[in-house]
Design an enzyme around this catalytic site. Structure first.
Site, PDB file in Angstrom:
ATOM      1  N   ARG A  86       0.708  -1.123  -0.035  1.00 46.21           N
ATOM      2  CA  ARG A  86      -0.023  -0.021  -0.025  1.00 46.21           C
ATOM      3  C   ARG A  86       0.885   1.371  -0.151  1.00 46.21           C
ATOM      4  NH1 ARG A  86      -4.856  -0.007   1.981  1.00 46.21           N
ATOM      5  NH2 ARG A  86      -4.706  -1.424   3.515  1.00 46.21           N
ATOM      6  N   TYR A  87       1.945   1.132   0.783  1.00 48.40           N
ATOM      7  CA  TYR A  87       2.864   2.285   0.983  1.00 48.40           C
ATOM      8  C   TYR A  87       4.207   1.957   0.152  1.00 48.40           C
ATOM      9  CZ  TYR A  87      -0.293   3.028   4.737  1.00 48.40           C
ATOM     10  OH  TYR A  87      -1.411   3.554   5.473  1.00 48.40           O
ATOM     11  N   ARG A  90       7.123   0.199   2.262  1.00 49.54           N
ATOM     12  CA  ARG A  90       7.143  -0.671   3.191  1.00 49.54           C
ATOM     13  C   ARG A  90       5.909  -1.687   2.625  1.00 49.54           C
ATOM     14  NH1 ARG A  90       4.981   3.999   4.800  1.00 49.54           N
ATOM     15  NH2 ARG A  90       3.436   4.155   6.572  1.00 49.54           N
ATOM     16  N   CYS A  99      -3.450 -17.883  14.204  1.00 49.74           N
ATOM     17  CA  CYS A  99      -3.009 -17.025  15.726  1.00 49.74           C
ATOM     18  C   CYS A  99      -3.257 -18.253  16.774  1.00 49.74           C
ATOM     19  CB  CYS A  99      -3.925 -15.893  15.867  1.00 49.74           C
ATOM     20  SG  CYS A  99      -3.947 -14.774  14.505  1.00 49.74           S
ATOM     21  N   CYS A 103      -8.762 -12.890  18.224  1.00 48.30           N
ATOM     22  CA  CYS A 103      -9.351 -11.647  18.661  1.00 48.30           C
ATOM     23  C   CYS A 103     -10.833 -11.197  18.054  1.00 48.30           C
ATOM     24  CB  CYS A 103      -8.690 -10.654  18.629  1.00 48.30           C
ATOM     25  SG  CYS A 103      -6.714 -10.856  19.033  1.00 48.30           S
ATOM     26  N   CYS A 106     -10.659  -8.614  15.583  1.00 45.75           N
ATOM     27  CA  CYS A 106      -9.667  -8.861  14.599  1.00 45.75           C
ATOM     28  C   CYS A 106     -10.225  -8.225  13.454  1.00 45.75           C
ATOM     29  CB  CYS A 106      -9.306 -10.356  14.042  1.00 45.75           C
ATOM     30  SG  CYS A 106      -8.219 -10.632  12.768  1.00 45.75           S
ATOM     31  N   ARG A 108      -8.640  -8.332  10.459  1.00 43.81           N
ATOM     32  CA  ARG A 108      -8.252  -9.236   9.203  1.00 43.81           C
ATOM     33  C   ARG A 108      -9.001 -10.508   9.219  1.00 43.81           C
ATOM     34  NH1 ARG A 108      -2.459  -8.508   8.603  1.00 43.81           N
ATOM     35  NH2 ARG A 108      -2.547  -6.374   7.648  1.00 43.81           N
ATOM     36  N   ASP A 269     -11.293  -0.588  13.015  1.00 43.33           N
ATOM     37  CA  ASP A 269     -11.741  -0.573  11.669  1.00 43.33           C
ATOM     38  C   ASP A 269     -13.191  -0.917  11.507  1.00 43.33           C
ATOM     39  OD1 ASP A 269      -8.931   0.296  10.984  1.00 43.33           O
ATOM     40  OD2 ASP A 269      -8.395  -1.862  11.240  1.00 43.33           O
ATOM     41  N   ASP A 306      -7.316   3.707  10.029  1.00 39.51           N
ATOM     42  CA  ASP A 306      -6.681   3.215   8.745  1.00 39.51           C
ATOM     43  C   ASP A 306      -8.282   3.794   7.914  1.00 39.51           C
ATOM     44  OD1 ASP A 306      -5.065   1.933   7.054  1.00 39.51           O
ATOM     45  OD2 ASP A 306      -4.669   0.562   8.871  1.00 39.51           O
ATOM     46  N   LYS A 313      -3.343   4.884   6.892  1.00 46.84           N
ATOM     47  CA  LYS A 313      -3.415   5.618   8.113  1.00 46.84           C
ATOM     48  C   LYS A 313      -3.433   6.978   8.001  1.00 46.84           C
ATOM     49  CE  LYS A 313      -1.172   1.501  10.026  1.00 46.84           C
ATOM     50  NZ  LYS A 313      -0.836   0.879   8.792  1.00 46.84           N
TER      51      LYS A 313
END
Ligand SMILES: *Cc1c(COP(=O)(O)O)cnc(C)c1O
Ligand code: SF4
Length: 344
Positions: A86-87, A90, A99, A103, A106, A108, A269, A306, A313
């Site tokens: 995206r950037y 990075r 995981c 969570c 989450c 994602r 998000d 985000d 972000k």
């Protein structure tokens, strides 16, 4: 590891809303909680902040209209199913969909606990080749899921391949395992990382509540930091977990004291089924202002969101700049009142 209703009920008595989640079939982020993380829950408190992060509720299954499966449009920004670029400078690599504990907030979920499993040797090769062709990429985030669900051996192979392609990369190991399953962080893991690292490796973790800073998790952090891996925290602002200035203040001070630099405090998000855990952004801004008055600069994280649709972000902060005039800029002082700074 606790995965079923039966196992869970031997530890805590579920509320009606929690129980109902299990009764509805369909596309859901599964239940998975390590016995360690479960042991941090006070079984007599239905509003326990640890419990809210990992015990599902029926509220997850009625998404609100503003929510999406992939609110950050990560799929559209992926150059490979596992690589989000995206950037310019990075990239984020989705190393595994697994995981140690899932969570409920989450962001994602489109990927977490799906059938993606861990990155294959062929995929590692393709991504290493891509990075060779992208010299402007300086940092790689190893994320997922959780990259520490890989065996030491597989993680080593991945790092060796990345460093062979690009010896100048800064690596971020983005993992919640020091919080949810600190027993995974062993001297052998850290020795392996020390042996293969070509450049700096930063540990990026996610403590959301001061009670997560236990003896075990602090020992895991110490293993990293004592061996030259700096630790930073990316907390998520969560309703009923840490949406009070007292809890956030205690969290950030405890993190700092344990050599974990508070880096981000994320606004939730707009991901499907998380509305009951999201704090209104306007309320977040009030918390941010109050928190900045109470914390040192070093203990203060950057509040950020985000943007939906993959905008990226942006930093959120109380606005102290009230106006720009020809002669001066007008500020709200940290203790209130107006202060001018000459323009020019
Ligand atoms: C958040 C994020 C990063 C890292 O951003 P920083 O602001 O540098 O921490 C990189 N790639 C993607 C896709 C991200 O979502
Ligand atoms: S550890 Fe990260 S990827 Fe895994 S469930 Fe939690 S927020 Fe999602």
């Amino acid at each position: 590891m606790v995965r079923t209703l039966q196992q869970l009920e031997s530890f805590i008595k579920l509320s009606k809303q929690e129980r109902e989640w299990f009764e509805i079939q369909g596309d859901k982020l599964p239940l998975l909680v390590s016995r360690y993380y479960l042991s941090l829950i006070d079984p007599n408190d239905p509003l326990d902040p640890i419990r809210r992060q990992v015990i599902p509720s029926i509220e997850e299954l009625s998404p609100s209209i503003e929510e999406e499966k992939d609110p950050l449009a990560e799929v559209a920004h992926s150059i490979h199913p596992r690589l989000i670029h995206r950037y310019k400078n990075r990239v984020a690599l989705l190393v595994s969909d697994l995981c140690a504990t899932y969570c409920r907030h989450c962001f994602r979920r489109r990927f977490t606990a799906t059938e993606e499993r861990q990155i294959s040797a062929e995929e590692v090769k393709a991504i290493s080749e891509y990075l060779k062709s992208q010299p402007e990429v300086r940092e790689i985030l190893l994320t997922g899921g959780d990259p520490l669900t890989l065996s030491d051996h597989n993680l080593k192979e991945l790092l060796v391949s990345l460093y062979t392609a690009r010896s100048d990369l800064t690596v971020r190991l983005c993992t919640r395992i020091p919080v949810t399953y600190p027993q995974r962080v062993t001297p052998a893991l850290v020795a392996m990382l020390k042996e293969v690292r070509g450049g700096p490796i930063y540990l990026m973790t996610q403590f959301n509540h001061p009670r997560e800073l236990t003896k075990e998790s602090i020992e895991a952090i110490n293993l990293f930091v004592d061996n030259g891996f700096p630790a930073l925290n990316q907390a998520v602002l969560l309703k009923g977990v840490n949406d009070s200035v007292e809890v956030l203040e205690e969290l950030m001070n405890s993190l700092l004291f344990n050599r974990i630099k508070p880096y981000y405090l994320f606004q939730g998000d707009l991901v499907e089924g998380t509305k009951h855990l999201r704090v209104p952004l306007q309320e977040g801004l009030i918390l941010e202002k109050e928190l900045r008055q109470r914390l040192s600069g070093l203990a203060m994280p950057t509040y950020a969101v985000d943007l939906p649709g993959g905008g990226g972000k942006v930093v959120l902060t109380h606005n102290y700049l009230l106006g720009i005039e020809e002669e001066a800029l007008i500020f709200e002082g940290p203790q209130g009142g107006q202060v001018e700074y000459p323009n020019g």
